[in-house]
Design a protein around this motif. Structure first.
Motif, PDB file in Angstrom:
ATOM      1  N   GLU A 187      -5.788   3.672  -8.252  1.00 57.61           N
ATOM      2  CA  GLU A 187      -5.308   4.868  -7.554  1.00 57.61           C
ATOM      3  C   GLU A 187      -6.473   5.806  -7.271  1.00 57.61           C
ATOM      4  O   GLU A 187      -7.353   5.992  -8.124  1.00 57.61           O
ATOM      5  CB  GLU A 187      -4.262   5.613  -8.396  1.00 57.61           C
ATOM      6  N   ALA A 203      -3.663   7.629  -2.965  1.00 53.73           N
ATOM      7  CA  ALA A 203      -3.562   6.343  -2.277  1.00 53.73           C
ATOM      8  C   ALA A 203      -3.710   5.225  -3.299  1.00 53.73           C
ATOM      9  O   ALA A 203      -4.527   5.312  -4.226  1.00 53.73           O
ATOM     10  CB  ALA A 203      -4.647   6.215  -1.204  1.00 53.73           C
ATOM     11  N   SER A 204      -2.903   4.170  -3.120  1.00 54.60           N
ATOM     12  CA  SER A 204      -2.996   3.024  -4.014  1.00 54.60           C
ATOM     13  C   SER A 204      -2.633   1.750  -3.271  1.00 54.60           C
ATOM     14  O   SER A 204      -1.828   1.762  -2.333  1.00 54.60           O
ATOM     15  CB  SER A 204      -2.087   3.195  -5.241  1.00 54.60           C
ATOM     16  N   LEU A 217      -3.724  14.321  -1.878  1.00 55.51           N
ATOM     17  CA  LEU A 217      -3.268  12.978  -1.520  1.00 55.51           C
ATOM     18  C   LEU A 217      -3.567  12.012  -2.650  1.00 55.51           C
ATOM     19  O   LEU A 217      -4.491  12.217  -3.447  1.00 55.51           O
ATOM     20  CB  LEU A 217      -3.917  12.492  -0.225  1.00 55.51           C
ATOM     21  N   ALA A 225       0.851  -1.191   0.000  1.00 56.78           N
ATOM     22  CA  ALA A 225       0.000   0.000   0.000  1.00 56.78           C
ATOM     23  C   ALA A 225       0.889   1.244   0.000  1.00 56.78           C
ATOM     24  O   ALA A 225       1.907   1.293   0.698  1.00 56.78           O
ATOM     25  CB  ALA A 225      -0.906   0.007   1.221  1.00 56.78           C
ATOM     26  N   TYR A 249       3.876   0.694   2.669  1.00 57.21           N
ATOM     27  CA  TYR A 249       3.893  -0.432   3.600  1.00 57.21           C
ATOM     28  C   TYR A 249       4.220  -1.675   2.799  1.00 57.21           C
ATOM     29  O   TYR A 249       3.469  -2.075   1.906  1.00 57.21           O
ATOM     30  CB  TYR A 249       2.546  -0.601   4.306  1.00 57.21           C
ATOM     31  N   GLY A 304       5.640  10.505   1.141  1.00 60.17           N
ATOM     32  CA  GLY A 304       5.098   9.249   0.636  1.00 60.17           C
ATOM     33  C   GLY A 304       5.473   8.108   1.557  1.00 60.17           C
ATOM     34  O   GLY A 304       6.609   8.025   2.028  1.00 60.17           O
ATOM     35  N   PHE A 310       0.750   5.549   0.241  1.00 60.99           N
ATOM     36  CA  PHE A 310      -0.046   6.743   0.561  1.00 60.99           C
ATOM     37  C   PHE A 310       0.868   7.955   0.414  1.00 60.99           C
ATOM     38  O   PHE A 310       1.867   8.079   1.122  1.00 60.99           O
ATOM     39  CB  PHE A 310      -0.579   6.645   1.986  1.00 60.99           C
ATOM     40  N   THR A 311       0.549   8.822  -0.564  1.00 58.33           N
ATOM     41  CA  THR A 311       1.364  10.002  -0.837  1.00 58.33           C
ATOM     42  C   THR A 311       0.531  11.256  -0.626  1.00 58.33           C
ATOM     43  O   THR A 311      -0.604  11.342  -1.114  1.00 58.33           O
ATOM     44  CB  THR A 311       1.896   9.984  -2.277  1.00 58.33           C
ATOM     45  N   GLN A 312       1.075  12.209   0.094  1.00 54.47           N
ATOM     46  CA  GLN A 312       0.381  13.480   0.280  1.00 54.47           C
ATOM     47  C   GLN A 312       1.357  14.631   0.069  1.00 54.47           C
ATOM     48  O   GLN A 312       2.558  14.502   0.322  1.00 54.47           O
ATOM     49  CB  GLN A 312      -0.248  13.557   1.665  1.00 54.47           C
TER      50      GLN A 312
END
Length: 554
Positions: free
Chosen positions: A137, A119-120, A117, A90, A552, A549, A92-94
């Motif tokens: 995405e 998220a993918s 943001l 996973a 995980y 960014g 998560f970029t903001q």
């Protein structure tokens, strides 16, 4: 009727899309892999110039087991039918921009002020030769108001030219007037893999060429687009050396937005894109990679049904070959399509832990080979770069990395004697070279950029500094102010920033902080002193860009 594969392209809108490392999923993740080439630790002999990587067996860090397969978690396996399902990492970029948009190569993200943001996450399944990667995405942007160039207090001539420019490209400065939400297929694909070749349908971002910050024909600056792909999954070794290639047939879509108030809304017709990229590693010169790429775009409603209409990329490079027998009509112009072509090379030198690279492109055909040699600068653009690792305190796995890249896309001096367009815009393909309102080539568009990066690096870890200069659309500037003795108001950005990247057992963290001072923001100056040329009110602007960014990994 169109060919069957084009019908497949038209109806491709369902989640039936082998595992890849998505382009730019975390920028310094790819950078960490690229460094292993400089250290001579790559056993794949890959050029790293045709991405995404599709070979799951890359393994660079001998003590870290860091292959692509280490970034997924096995959910189910049946060896009898050679099938398995994996959970993908996973991400998560903001990011946040305080004053105006900043940032390139961020896939589905948009140019926006304020918070944003992306998220993918997803799954990867393998059933014999069939692989399915479902990685959608989601993008959400506050998309706050900022003053756009057409709103600025500028001369009528500049605004007229700005209107003309935006009539030949679909690249709005702001994506609507409110919050922006978009859910897309992202980095998803369905492939049939027959080592070393793969064929399938995909929505993934592509990167062609050796550049780090920019690439002339394909990058992850815009959202991924739907395409059919036939590509190698690893270098094919022959007695001449190793080869890699990809051929695509794709569908480019518009933003559905006006870039200026006076602009007519562009047609909703989608554009057909055909492209090819080829890389060759000569057997006799280890570390040297040579390549080319070429694309054509045209509107689906006006393209023909012949093989040459679907694959014009196999046609001659010179315009002369398209002439009628009486030489009175330029047949190529009647196709209403746009061609971009580039040559590139990279030389990796593990003995000095360095590499040099360049890409030279043309946005228009030359007339013939003679024209190429007489005026090679017509409609040209180029990218030149250098990377080097310096040992840090004699430690085996720590280095100081220095990277320099120069990108020049403004028209050359040949424009004074020969008409030439602005890169990525086109008089007949009026959406230009874009997908969903963003340029799919170099993220800077028709601008110039010089960047320097200096970082301490250790495997996936990096702490570094960035200095960057970007000059906005000088082609527009010179048309508006050329011949008027006006050298004061180029719109130029000076960016100073830092990055911090770290990894733990389950997390990869990628972050950057960039302060940008925009000289003459949107080409403006004010209150000019008629008695002293250099005395005027500077209309500069400052922007703070923060990006974090988190991946995980399993």
């Amino acid at each position: 009727m169109k060919l069957p594969f084009l019908l497949l392209l038209l109806v491709f809108s369902s989640p039936i899309f082998g595992q890849t490392l998505p382009v730019g999923i975390l920028p310094d993740l790819e950078d960490a892999y690229r460094r292993q080439f400089l250290l001579g630790k790559d056993s794949s002999n890959s050029s790293f110039m045709i991405r995404p990587l599709t070979n799951n067996n890359y393994r660079f860090f001998e003590d870290n087991n860091s292959s692509l397969s280490e970034f997924r978690k096995l959910l189910w396996r049946n060896e009898q039918i050679k099938s398995s399902i994996y959970l993908l990492p996973a991400v998560f970029t903001q990011q946040y921009n305080s004053h105006h948009p900043y940032g390139i190569n961020d896939a589905g993200m948009i140019p926006a002020k304020g918070y944003q943001l992306m998220a993918s996450a997803g799954v990867y399944a393998r059933i014999g030769p069939l692989s399915i990667q479902l990685r959608p995405e989601f993008v959400h942007a506050y998309n706050e108001y900022f003053m756009q160039t057409f709103e600025a207090n500028n001369e009528a001539k500049l605004k007229t030219l700005l209107e003309s420019y935006h009539s030949t490209i679909d690249a709005p400065e702001r994506f609507g007037t409110g919050r922006y939400n978009e859910l897309s297929w992202g980095q998803s694909s369905v492939r049939l893999n027959f080592d070393p070749v793969s064929i399938g349908v995909s929505n993934e971002n592509l990167w062609w060429g050796p550049g780090v910050r920019n690439s002339l024909l394909m990058s992850n600056n815009a959202p991924g687009f739907k395409h059919i792909t036939l590509n190698t999954t690893r270098p094919i070794k022959t007695w001449l050396g190793s080869f890699e290639s990809q051929i695509i047939a794709g569908k480019l879509e518009g933003s559905g937005l006006k870039s200026t108030p006076g602009q007519k809304l562009k047609s909703s017709d989608w554009r057909y894109l055909s492209g090819i990229v080829f890389s060759y590693q000569p057997k006799w010169v280890p570390g040297l990679f040579l390549g080319f790429d070429r694309t054509f775009t045209t509107y689906s409603k006006i393209m023909g049904n012949s093989f040459s209409d679907y694959f014009p990329l196999f046609s001659a490079l010179g315009k002369k070959s398209f002439e009628n027998d009486d030489l009175t009509d330029n047949v190529e112009n009647s196709f209403q399509r746009d061609q971009i072509f580039s040559l590139f090379a990279k030389w990796v030198m593990p003995e000095s832990m360095s590499e040099i690279y360049f890409q030279f492109g043309r946005e228009d055909h030359s007339w013939n080979l003679r024209d190429v040699f007489v005026e090679p600068e017509h409609s040209r653009a180029y990218i030149v770069g250098f990377n080097k690792l310096l040992p840090y305190k004699s430690k085996a796995d720590e280095f100081i990395q220095v990277g320099i890249e120069l990108s020049q896309l403004e028209p050359s001096g040949a424009k004074s004697v020969r008409n030439q367009g602005t890169w990525y815009s086109h008089g007949e393909v009026v959406h230009g070279y874009t997908n969903k309102g963003q340029i799919i080539g170099a993220g800077i568009g028709p601008d110039n950029m010089q960047s320097i990066n200096v970082s301490w690096v250790k495997k996936f870890k990096a702490i570094g500094l960035l200095v960057e200069r970007r000059v906005h659309n000088n082609a527009l500037y010179y048309r508006a102010f050329g011949g008027t003795s006006e050298p004061r108001r180029h719109w130029a950005d000076l960016g100073l920033g830092g990055k911090f990247n770290w990894d733990t057992r389950h997390f990869l963290i990628n972050s950057q902080l960039v302060y940008t001072h925009s000289f003459n923001y949107q080409y403006r100056i004010d209150n000019i002193d008629p008695g002293y040329f250099w005395n005027y009110d500077k209309q500069d602007a400052n922007n703070l860009h923060v990006k974090i960014g988190i991946m995980y990994k399993w």
